[in-house]
Design a protein around this motif. Sequence first.
Motif, PDB file in Angstrom:
ATOM      1  N   ILE A 145       6.524 -42.344  73.577  1.00 24.76           N
ATOM      2  CA  ILE A 145       5.876 -42.365  72.352  1.00 24.76           C
ATOM      3  C   ILE A 145       6.541 -42.896  71.458  1.00 24.76           C
ATOM      4  O   ILE A 145       7.831 -42.949  71.213  1.00 24.76           O
ATOM      5  CB  ILE A 145       5.200 -41.140  72.281  1.00 24.76           C
ATOM      6  CG1 ILE A 145       6.248 -40.297  71.525  1.00 24.76           C
ATOM      7  CG2 ILE A 145       3.976 -40.649  73.121  1.00 24.76           C
ATOM      8  CD1 ILE A 145       5.564 -38.806  71.187  1.00 24.76           C
ATOM      9  N   LYS A 146       6.062 -43.939  70.447  1.00 26.70           N
ATOM     10  CA  LYS A 146       6.863 -44.114  69.239  1.00 26.70           C
ATOM     11  C   LYS A 146       6.795 -43.276  68.032  1.00 26.70           C
ATOM     12  O   LYS A 146       5.753 -42.851  67.731  1.00 26.70           O
ATOM     13  CB  LYS A 146       6.137 -45.593  68.658  1.00 26.70           C
ATOM     14  CG  LYS A 146       6.909 -46.264  67.590  1.00 26.70           C
ATOM     15  CD  LYS A 146       6.202 -47.434  67.426  1.00 26.70           C
ATOM     16  CE  LYS A 146       6.832 -48.251  66.274  1.00 26.70           C
ATOM     17  NZ  LYS A 146       6.160 -49.719  65.844  1.00 26.70           N
ATOM     18  N   VAL A 147       7.912 -42.839  67.663  1.00 24.28           N
ATOM     19  CA  VAL A 147       7.932 -42.155  66.323  1.00 24.28           C
ATOM     20  C   VAL A 147       8.268 -42.981  65.058  1.00 24.28           C
ATOM     21  O   VAL A 147       9.095 -43.855  65.062  1.00 24.28           O
ATOM     22  CB  VAL A 147       9.186 -41.193  66.436  1.00 24.28           C
ATOM     23  CG1 VAL A 147       9.535 -40.450  65.164  1.00 24.28           C
ATOM     24  CG2 VAL A 147       9.002 -40.264  67.804  1.00 24.28           C
ATOM     25  N   GLU A 148       7.306 -42.869  63.990  1.00 21.97           N
ATOM     26  CA  GLU A 148       7.349 -43.772  62.946  1.00 21.97           C
ATOM     27  C   GLU A 148       8.469 -43.481  62.260  1.00 21.97           C
ATOM     28  O   GLU A 148       8.922 -42.328  62.082  1.00 21.97           O
ATOM     29  CB  GLU A 148       6.152 -43.608  62.068  1.00 21.97           C
ATOM     30  CG  GLU A 148       4.878 -44.379  62.766  1.00 21.97           C
ATOM     31  CD  GLU A 148       4.790 -45.616  63.097  1.00 21.97           C
ATOM     32  OE1 GLU A 148       5.764 -46.397  62.531  1.00 21.97           O
ATOM     33  OE2 GLU A 148       3.906 -46.156  64.143  1.00 21.97           O
ATOM     34  N   SER A 149       9.126 -44.501  61.329  1.00 25.16           N
ATOM     35  CA  SER A 149      10.124 -44.216  60.422  1.00 25.16           C
ATOM     36  C   SER A 149       9.537 -43.293  59.313  1.00 25.16           C
ATOM     37  O   SER A 149       8.582 -43.408  58.784  1.00 25.16           O
ATOM     38  CB  SER A 149      10.928 -45.313  59.900  1.00 25.16           C
ATOM     39  OG  SER A 149       9.991 -46.133  59.291  1.00 25.16           O
ATOM     40  N   GLY A 150      10.270 -42.350  58.930  1.00 26.13           N
ATOM     41  CA  GLY A 150      10.046 -41.523  57.713  1.00 26.13           C
ATOM     42  C   GLY A 150       9.124 -40.328  58.234  1.00 26.13           C
ATOM     43  O   GLY A 150       8.324 -39.677  57.454  1.00 26.13           O
ATOM     44  N   VAL A 151       9.304 -40.111  59.618  1.00 24.84           N
ATOM     45  CA  VAL A 151       8.417 -38.959  60.105  1.00 24.84           C
ATOM     46  C   VAL A 151       8.850 -37.520  59.516  1.00 24.84           C
ATOM     47  O   VAL A 151      10.141 -37.319  59.247  1.00 24.84           O
ATOM     48  CB  VAL A 151       8.392 -39.101  61.497  1.00 24.84           C
ATOM     49  CG1 VAL A 151       9.630 -38.568  62.134  1.00 24.84           C
ATOM     50  CG2 VAL A 151       7.279 -37.907  61.957  1.00 24.84           C
ATOM     51  N   GLN A 152       7.866 -36.632  59.245  1.00 21.29           N
ATOM     52  CA  GLN A 152       8.192 -35.391  58.630  1.00 21.29           C
ATOM     53  C   GLN A 152       8.029 -34.329  59.675  1.00 21.29           C
ATOM     54  O   GLN A 152       7.536 -34.412  60.531  1.00 21.29           O
ATOM     55  CB  GLN A 152       7.065 -34.868  57.467  1.00 21.29           C
ATOM     56  CG  GLN A 152       7.250 -35.805  56.261  1.00 21.29           C
ATOM     57  CD  GLN A 152       8.509 -36.129  55.829  1.00 21.29           C
ATOM     58  OE1 GLN A 152       9.222 -35.244  55.257  1.00 21.29           O
ATOM     59  NE2 GLN A 152       8.958 -37.312  55.382  1.00 21.29           N
ATOM     60  N   SER A 153       9.293 -33.339  59.455  1.00 22.11           N
ATOM     61  CA  SER A 153       9.245 -32.405  60.491  1.00 22.11           C
ATOM     62  C   SER A 153       8.074 -31.606  60.345  1.00 22.11           C
ATOM     63  O   SER A 153       7.550 -30.913  59.146  1.00 22.11           O
ATOM     64  CB  SER A 153      10.414 -31.285  60.116  1.00 22.11           C
ATOM     65  OG  SER A 153      10.430 -30.325  61.130  1.00 22.11           O
ATOM     66  N   THR A 167      14.844 -36.954  47.634  1.00 19.15           N
ATOM     67  CA  THR A 167      14.095 -35.977  47.147  1.00 19.15           C
ATOM     68  C   THR A 167      12.642 -35.818  47.442  1.00 19.15           C
ATOM     69  O   THR A 167      12.038 -36.719  47.562  1.00 19.15           O
ATOM     70  CB  THR A 167      14.075 -36.301  45.420  1.00 19.15           C
ATOM     71  OG1 THR A 167      15.346 -36.623  44.981  1.00 19.15           O
ATOM     72  CG2 THR A 167      13.549 -35.179  44.674  1.00 19.15           C
ATOM     73  N   PRO A 168      12.411 -34.324  47.895  1.00 21.98           N
ATOM     74  CA  PRO A 168      10.960 -34.410  48.533  1.00 21.98           C
ATOM     75  C   PRO A 168       9.880 -34.701  47.617  1.00 21.98           C
ATOM     76  O   PRO A 168      10.105 -34.216  46.368  1.00 21.98           O
ATOM     77  CB  PRO A 168      11.108 -32.693  48.709  1.00 21.98           C
ATOM     78  CG  PRO A 168      12.410 -32.486  48.929  1.00 21.98           C
ATOM     79  CD  PRO A 168      13.039 -33.339  47.831  1.00 21.98           C
ATOM     80  N   ASN A 169       9.060 -35.527  48.045  1.00 16.18           N
ATOM     81  CA  ASN A 169       7.802 -35.835  47.356  1.00 16.18           C
ATOM     82  C   ASN A 169       6.907 -36.150  48.315  1.00 16.18           C
ATOM     83  O   ASN A 169       6.372 -37.267  48.440  1.00 16.18           O
ATOM     84  CB  ASN A 169       8.254 -37.466  46.725  1.00 16.18           C
ATOM     85  CG  ASN A 169       7.337 -37.911  45.857  1.00 16.18           C
ATOM     86  OD1 ASN A 169       6.446 -37.093  45.359  1.00 16.18           O
ATOM     87  ND2 ASN A 169       7.113 -39.290  45.544  1.00 16.18           N
ATOM     88  N   PRO A 170       6.232 -35.036  48.451  1.00 14.15           N
ATOM     89  CA  PRO A 170       5.190 -35.201  49.630  1.00 14.15           C
ATOM     90  C   PRO A 170       3.674 -35.786  49.041  1.00 14.15           C
ATOM     91  O   PRO A 170       3.700 -35.629  47.822  1.00 14.15           O
ATOM     92  CB  PRO A 170       4.818 -33.726  49.987  1.00 14.15           C
ATOM     93  CG  PRO A 170       5.317 -32.931  48.640  1.00 14.15           C
ATOM     94  CD  PRO A 170       6.306 -33.715  48.160  1.00 14.15           C
ATOM     95  N   GLU A 171       3.127 -36.726  49.992  1.00  7.86           N
ATOM     96  CA  GLU A 171       2.084 -37.226  49.422  1.00  7.86           C
ATOM     97  C   GLU A 171       0.817 -36.478  50.062  1.00  7.86           C
ATOM     98  O   GLU A 171       0.984 -35.532  50.690  1.00  7.86           O
ATOM     99  CB  GLU A 171       1.998 -38.715  49.896  1.00  7.86           C
ATOM    100  CG  GLU A 171       3.241 -39.553  49.516  1.00  7.86           C
ATOM    101  CD  GLU A 171       3.350 -40.795  50.121  1.00  7.86           C
ATOM    102  OE1 GLU A 171       2.374 -41.182  51.025  1.00  7.86           O
ATOM    103  OE2 GLU A 171       4.207 -41.889  49.621  1.00  7.86           O
ATOM    104  N   LYS A 172      -0.507 -37.053  49.541  1.00  3.55           N
ATOM    105  CA  LYS A 172      -1.645 -36.295  50.211  1.00  3.55           C
ATOM    106  C   LYS A 172      -1.638 -36.244  51.626  1.00  3.55           C
ATOM    107  O   LYS A 172      -2.393 -35.206  52.020  1.00  3.55           O
ATOM    108  CB  LYS A 172      -2.760 -37.138  49.479  1.00  3.55           C
ATOM    109  CG  LYS A 172      -3.064 -36.678  47.926  1.00  3.55           C
ATOM    110  CD  LYS A 172      -4.319 -37.217  47.387  1.00  3.55           C
ATOM    111  CE  LYS A 172      -4.435 -37.200  45.890  1.00  3.55           C
ATOM    112  NZ  LYS A 172      -5.683 -37.674  45.442  1.00  3.55           N
ATOM    113  N   GLU A 173      -1.377 -37.318  52.139  1.00  5.28           N
ATOM    114  CA  GLU A 173      -1.639 -37.374  53.899  1.00  5.28           C
ATOM    115  C   GLU A 173      -0.436 -36.505  54.390  1.00  5.28           C
ATOM    116  O   GLU A 173      -0.580 -36.157  55.651  1.00  5.28           O
ATOM    117  CB  GLU A 173      -1.242 -38.809  54.347  1.00  5.28           C
ATOM    118  CG  GLU A 173      -0.157 -39.290  53.895  1.00  5.28           C
ATOM    119  CD  GLU A 173      -0.038 -40.301  52.435  1.00  5.28           C
ATOM    120  OE1 GLU A 173       0.641 -41.230  52.534  1.00  5.28           O
ATOM    121  OE2 GLU A 173      -1.187 -39.881  51.757  1.00  5.28           O
ATOM    122  N   ASP A 174       0.510 -36.018  53.751  1.00  8.51           N
ATOM    123  CA  ASP A 174       1.675 -35.079  54.268  1.00  8.51           C
ATOM    124  C   ASP A 174       0.894 -33.579  54.203  1.00  8.51           C
ATOM    125  O   ASP A 174       1.218 -32.961  53.113  1.00  8.51           O
ATOM    126  CB  ASP A 174       2.822 -35.401  53.475  1.00  8.51           C
ATOM    127  CG  ASP A 174       3.390 -36.559  53.703  1.00  8.51           C
ATOM    128  OD1 ASP A 174       3.382 -37.016  54.641  1.00  8.51           O
ATOM    129  OD2 ASP A 174       3.970 -37.234  52.926  1.00  8.51           O
TER     130      ASP A 174
END
Length: 374
Positions: free
Chosen positions: A295-303, A355-362
């Motif tokens: 499977i492909k893991v996109e760059s910037g993936v969050q834990s 710096t943590p900056n979660p977006e709505k999709e996170d």
Amino acid sequence: MKEDFYDILGISKGASQAEIKKAYRKKAIEFHPDKNPGDATAEENFKKAAEAYEILSDEQKRARYDQYGHKAFEGGGFGGGGGMNMDDIFSQFGDIFGGAFGGGGGFSGFGGFGGGGQRRVKGSNLRIRVKLTLEEIAQGVEKKIKVKRKKQAPGVTYKTCETCKGSGQVTRVQNTILGRMQTSAPCSTCGGAGQSIDRRPDGADAQGLKVEEETVSIKIPAGVVDGMQLKVQGRGNDAPGNGISGDLLVAIEELPHENLQREGDNLHYDMYISISEAVLGSSKEIETVTGKVRIKVESGVQSGKILRLRGKGIPSINGYGKGDLLVHVNVWTPKTLTKEQKQFFEKMAKDENFTPNPEKEDKSFFEKVKDMFS
């Protein structure tokens, strides 16, 4: 597609045991072969009613049927009304008719009952436990199991029971204040078989049976669950004389998997990636029940992100497709750093990209849990 057991008996899913028994007795009397001689449709309906009652009258079997439908009893069991034997029906359910077709629950000249109302005895059931891997459960499997069962010893012969004269029952007449009352009970001498042992070979028990090891082939459908019980008809202990063999009851035990966790039809897999892989993206090979996939893991993936691989779970026991494989992404934080690595992260500590900056999709943890169970 098999007919619903509740519809066969004409009852609701919330019916009590008393209502189930009453409905079955009504159907059985309506379609009994003595009332419908030569009617193949009536005989088929009679068998269907007996099959439905056999499942719904047992609370554990009923609970499995309500949850998994007919699939819960595949690999054995009655296997459909057309596969039932009249001897099985009469031997198991004869008592439910009371005096509707003659005294003592006997039936006149049909199936396992002779002209004198002889009742065919059924041998005892055997129980075994079969351990299955997650891969076997996902694909279905045929197991060959060695079973020690009682079988009629070669050379054994039987004779008509002198006490009941072959009927298998003893009738008693008593005078009461209400008049003469007739009661019937299984013969204590022959146990209701109507026969007693005449010649017993060496090694046979008092019933003319001998323990032998036998290999039994068991077809286990895909999607079974831990604790489910399958029934292989006629592979239990033999009954003496011309009785009916008991059944082999197979309890399913699911073995734990090293990397996968099962939840219903879905599977869970914990995938660990490094910080570098999380930042840059990567391609990872993971394990499934049908082999490894990449499977492909996109760059910037969050834990904590959950990747859903549709159809890579366990087949539904009801035949409603397959579950999914839920891959849980875990970003591994190193516990020790070299001097250069530490200096790099110290430099990046105040960088806006770190710096943590979660977006709505996170999504939050609770939203992920909600999605996981939806």
